[in-house]
Design an enzyme around this catalytic site. Structure first.
Site, short mmCIF file in Angstrom:
data_model
loop_
_atom_site.label_atom_id
_atom_site.label_comp_id
_atom_site.label_asym_id
_atom_site.label_seq_id
_atom_site.Cartn_x
_atom_site.Cartn_y
_atom_site.Cartn_z
N LYS A 194 19.80 43.80 30.31
CA LYS A 194 19.72 42.50 29.65
C LYS A 194 18.42 41.85 30.08
O LYS A 194 18.20 41.58 31.27
CB LYS A 194 20.91 41.62 30.05
N ARG A 204 22.40 29.55 23.17
CA ARG A 204 22.49 28.48 24.18
C ARG A 204 22.76 27.13 23.51
O ARG A 204 23.43 26.28 24.08
CB ARG A 204 21.23 28.46 25.05
N LYS A 216 15.89 32.45 33.90
CA LYS A 216 16.82 33.48 34.36
C LYS A 216 16.09 34.75 34.83
O LYS A 216 16.68 35.81 34.92
CB LYS A 216 17.81 33.80 33.23
N GLU A 232 19.35 50.50 36.31
CA GLU A 232 20.53 49.65 36.02
C GLU A 232 21.64 50.51 35.40
O GLU A 232 22.82 50.35 35.74
CB GLU A 232 20.15 48.52 35.07
N LYS A 247 20.19 44.62 25.57
CA LYS A 247 20.14 43.31 24.93
C LYS A 247 18.82 42.62 25.22
O LYS A 247 18.43 42.57 26.38
CB LYS A 247 21.31 42.48 25.46
N SER A 273 21.19 36.21 19.00
CA SER A 273 21.13 35.04 18.12
C SER A 273 19.74 34.77 17.54
O SER A 273 19.61 34.46 16.36
CB SER A 273 21.63 33.81 18.90
N TYR A 312 25.86 39.02 14.72
CA TYR A 312 26.35 37.87 13.96
C TYR A 312 26.36 38.17 12.46
O TYR A 312 26.88 37.38 11.68
CB TYR A 312 25.49 36.63 14.26
C1 PBG Z 1 25.39 34.41 28.83
C2 PBG Z 1 25.04 35.10 27.57
C3 PBG Z 1 23.89 34.86 26.78
C4 PBG Z 1 24.05 35.61 25.63
C5 PBG Z 1 25.24 36.32 25.75
N1 PBG Z 1 25.85 35.99 26.96
C6 PBG Z 1 22.77 33.90 26.98
C7 PBG Z 1 21.94 33.97 28.18
O1 PBG Z 1 21.93 34.92 28.94
O2 PBG Z 1 21.26 32.97 28.40
C8 PBG Z 1 23.07 35.60 24.49
C9 PBG Z 1 23.56 36.05 23.18
C10 PBG Z 1 22.72 35.70 22.02
O3 PBG Z 1 21.62 35.14 22.14
O4 PBG Z 1 23.17 35.99 20.91
N2 PBG Z 1 25.49 35.08 29.97
#
Ligand code: PBG
Length: 323
Positions: A194, A204, A216, A232, A247, A273, A312
């Site tokens: 991720k 968010r 993050k 990982e 991701k 997203s 989505y």
């Molecule tokens: C939170 C999480 C996030 C997403 C899925 N779980 C956001 C982040 O890490 O800030 C993002 C999913 C998306 O953008 O569609 N742990």
């Protein structure tokens, strides 16, 4: 010319015969957002066609999606700010509406697969995935919180736990903790690679879960790195992950391919997203054609090697692939 590649493209029948990649609704996981209350269907402005649902309306929506052939759902809670604290205690509280909703969905539709999210951010007043101490995200003290959350979700009937927090060692810690409580049949899909991405913005917004300070980058991966994804993946595999995820998807197709070639367990990809928002924005402006663009995008993720795709676009794809 004795070799003419165009001969294999001369008709739809020949093209279909030699098609290398297939994409169908069975490959899709539909992420959906839940909110406490009733009769709520709030559109998320940066994610057109996606809503924050209260459980009563969500049940109807899931039924419609089941009829379109979607059988796997990933649910996220939009938690009221007043319930957030530094230790994410609402995530495993008895009154948690998200856990009750999951229970209700599993009772109503026992055959569908429900995936949940494990990370502190939707419940944390700091907006981080882990516990914050002196401005730092502390790893080992976060693990027991993630485990409590996982056990509560397993108890509610979740089929696949999705740790999205990127803390070290959490897969093994959660696996062991679930097994001790008798949830050895609850699967874990790890958010393995991720990345600290600019493409999570609309998500968010949907959960009001943006970090209150900092970013993050001390836990999510550096977008420059691919070999680190192998590390990982190796750890998650050894710690007992059933499936591993990359991701976002589109900027990381090479990572999907590398993990697919190196690891013996299923690979999934999260078409996040921001990726979805870009397609909507361009098609609203009339700059691209929505349906073929969505189909091509999802196909590219499959071609890179993803077994499953969180997207989505799941409902729209299911609709137009049916017609
Ligand atoms: C939170 C999480 C996030 C997403 C899925 N779980 C956001 C982040 O890490 O800030 C993002 C999913 C998306 O953008 O569609 N742990």
């Amino acid at each position: 010319m004795n070799i003419r590649p165009r001969r294999n493209r001369k008709s739809a029948a020949v093209r279909n015969l030699v098609e290398e990649t297939n994409l169908g609704v069975q490959h899709l996981i539909y992420p959906m957002f839940l909110k406490d209350g009733s009769n709520i269907k709030e559109e998320i402005s940066s994610l057109p066609g996606n809503y924050r649902w209260s459980i009563d309306l969500l049940l109807k929506e899931i039924e419609a999606c089941i009829n379109l052939g979607i059988h796997t759902y990933d649910l996220f809670p939009a938690v009221d700010d007043s319930l957030k604290d530094t230790v994410a205690s609402y995530s495993y509280s008895e009154d948690n509406f998200y856990l009750k909703a999951i229970q209700k969905i599993k009772e109503t539709f026992p055959d569908i697969t429900i995936m949940s999210d494990v990370a502190m951010d939707p419940y944390s007043s700091d907006g981080h995935d882990g516990l914050v101490e002196d401005g730092k995200i502390v790893n080992d003290k976060t693990l027991p919180i993630l485990l409590k959350m996982s056990i509560a979700q397993a108890q509610a009937g979740v089929d696949i736990i999705g740790p999205s927090d990127m803390m070290d060692g959490r897969i093994g810690y959660i696996r062991e903790g679930l097994d001790q409580k008798g949830y050895s049949n609850t699967s874990i899909m790890s958010y393995t690679a991720k990345y600290a991405s600019a493409f999570y913005g609309p998500f968010r917004d949907a959960l009001s879960s943006a970090p209150k300070h900092g970013d993050k980058k001390t836990y999510q991966m550096n977008p420059a790195n691919k070999r680190e994804a192998l590390l990982e993946a190796q750890l998650d595999f050894e710690e007992g992950a059933d499936m591993i995820m990359v991701k976002p998807a589109l900027c990381y197709l090479d990572v999907i391919q590398t993990l697919r070639e190196s690891m013996p367990i299923p690979i999934t990809a999260y078409n996040v997203s921001g990726e979805c928002a870009m397609i909507h924005a361009a098609s609203q402006k009339g700059w691209i054609d929505y349906e073929p663009a969505v189909a091509e995008l999802l196909l590219s993720i499959r071609r890179a090697g993803a077994d499953g795709i969180l997207t989505y676009f799941a409902k729209d794809f299911a609709k137009f692939s049916k017609d």
